[in-house]
Design a protein around this motif. Structure first.
Motif, PDB file in Angstrom:
ATOM      1  N   ASN A 191      12.229   2.126 -16.508  1.00 32.61           N
ATOM      2  CA  ASN A 191      13.568   2.228 -15.923  1.00 32.61           C
ATOM      3  C   ASN A 191      14.011   0.968 -15.198  1.00 32.61           C
ATOM      4  O   ASN A 191      15.096   0.940 -14.623  1.00 32.61           O
ATOM      5  N   GLY A 192      13.166  -0.065 -15.179  1.00 28.60           N
ATOM      6  CA  GLY A 192      13.560  -1.310 -14.545  1.00 28.60           C
ATOM      7  C   GLY A 192      12.477  -1.903 -13.676  1.00 28.60           C
ATOM      8  O   GLY A 192      11.325  -1.474 -13.677  1.00 28.60           O
ATOM      9  N   VAL A 193      12.888  -2.898 -12.924  1.00 28.74           N
ATOM     10  CA  VAL A 193      11.999  -3.627 -12.022  1.00 28.74           C
ATOM     11  C   VAL A 193      12.658  -3.662 -10.653  1.00 28.74           C
ATOM     12  O   VAL A 193      13.870  -3.825 -10.547  1.00 28.74           O
ATOM     13  N   ARG A 194      11.833  -3.534  -9.616  1.00 31.51           N
ATOM     14  CA  ARG A 194      12.326  -3.651  -8.253  1.00 31.51           C
ATOM     15  C   ARG A 194      11.316  -4.405  -7.397  1.00 31.51           C
ATOM     16  O   ARG A 194      10.110  -4.257  -7.559  1.00 31.51           O
ATOM     17  N   LEU A 195      11.853  -5.198  -6.478  1.00 30.07           N
ATOM     18  CA  LEU A 195      11.067  -5.740  -5.386  1.00 30.07           C
ATOM     19  C   LEU A 195      11.146  -4.670  -4.314  1.00 30.07           C
ATOM     20  O   LEU A 195      12.220  -4.409  -3.761  1.00 30.07           O
ATOM     21  N   CYS A 196      10.059  -4.001  -4.068  1.00 33.12           N
ATOM     22  CA  CYS A 196      10.061  -2.766  -3.273  1.00 33.12           C
ATOM     23  C   CYS A 196       9.862  -3.030  -1.787  1.00 33.12           C
ATOM     24  O   CYS A 196       8.853  -2.688  -1.191  1.00 33.12           O
ATOM     25  N   ARG A 197      10.859  -3.633  -1.204  1.00 32.25           N
ATOM     26  CA  ARG A 197      10.930  -3.853   0.234  1.00 32.25           C
ATOM     27  C   ARG A 197      12.268  -3.322   0.679  1.00 32.25           C
ATOM     28  O   ARG A 197      13.269  -3.943   0.374  1.00 32.25           O
ATOM     29  N   PRO A 198      12.345  -2.204   1.326  1.00 38.25           N
ATOM     30  CA  PRO A 198      11.260  -1.337   1.751  1.00 38.25           C
ATOM     31  C   PRO A 198      10.680  -0.554   0.571  1.00 38.25           C
ATOM     32  O   PRO A 198      11.266  -0.516  -0.514  1.00 38.25           O
ATOM     33  N   ARG A 225       0.836  -1.211   0.000  1.00 40.75           N
ATOM     34  CA  ARG A 225       0.000   0.000   0.000  1.00 40.75           C
ATOM     35  C   ARG A 225       0.871   1.262   0.000  1.00 40.75           C
ATOM     36  O   ARG A 225       0.565   2.228  -0.705  1.00 40.75           O
ATOM     37  N   LYS A 226       1.937   1.261   0.777  1.00 43.17           N
ATOM     38  CA  LYS A 226       2.834   2.432   0.826  1.00 43.17           C
ATOM     39  C   LYS A 226       3.527   2.641  -0.514  1.00 43.17           C
ATOM     40  O   LYS A 226       3.701   3.775  -0.960  1.00 43.17           O
ATOM     41  N   THR A 227       3.934   1.559  -1.157  1.00 38.31           N
ATOM     42  CA  THR A 227       4.569   1.667  -2.476  1.00 38.31           C
ATOM     43  C   THR A 227       3.586   2.215  -3.494  1.00 38.31           C
ATOM     44  O   THR A 227       3.928   3.100  -4.286  1.00 38.31           O
ATOM     45  N   LEU A 228       2.358   1.722  -3.468  1.00 38.90           N
ATOM     46  CA  LEU A 228       1.331   2.220  -4.379  1.00 38.90           C
ATOM     47  C   LEU A 228       1.097   3.713  -4.145  1.00 38.90           C
ATOM     48  O   LEU A 228       0.956   4.478  -5.108  1.00 38.90           O
ATOM     49  N   ALA A 229       1.072   4.136  -2.901  1.00 39.03           N
ATOM     50  CA  ALA A 229       0.875   5.557  -2.588  1.00 39.03           C
ATOM     51  C   ALA A 229       1.993   6.410  -3.178  1.00 39.03           C
ATOM     52  O   ALA A 229       1.738   7.489  -3.739  1.00 39.03           O
TER      53      ALA A 229
END
Length: 114
Positions: free
Chosen positions: A99-106, A15-19
């Motif tokens: 620009n790429g892909v990330r596993l967004c943790r954090p 949810r934070k990443t989406l925000a």
């Protein structure tokens, strides 16, 4: 810029990443609830390759039976097969942009590809 997030609305980090994505000017966000519409095995392989990580690094351990099944030590093909069959095993959120892909943790990791 287009951005696709493989999202779980029950996950705080997701949810934070989406925000972050939604608040950023000029970002056209596509939200994919991956538990309802999971990526294909081939798409997962592409996402992890583009992120520069192994499928094992994208494996969700918490809240799953991945450890008990020995998936942490399994080869990439086995992990991808398991994720494709049971998308709960996919760690989230994954974000893909031009620009790429990330596993967004954090969640702030998403800034690297915006």
């Amino acid at each position: 810029m287009k951005a696709t997030i493989w999202h779980n609305p029950k996950c705080g980090t997701s949810r934070k990443t989406l925000a972050i994505l939604e608040e950023r000017d000029g970002v056209d966000v596509t939200v994919v609830e991956y538990l309802k519409n999971p990526p294909s095995r081939d798409k997962l392989a592409q996402l992890y390759a583009d992120a520069g990580i192994t499928p094992q690094k994208g494996l969700r351990i918490r809240g799953t039976d991945a450890k008990e099944r020995g998936l942490q030590d399994a080869d990439a093909d086995t992990v991808l097969d398991a994720m494709a069959a049971e998308p709960i095993l996919i760690e989230r959120p994954l974000v893909e942009t031009d620009n790429g892909v990330r596993l967004c943790r954090p969640q702030d990791v998403v800034q690297e590809i915006l």
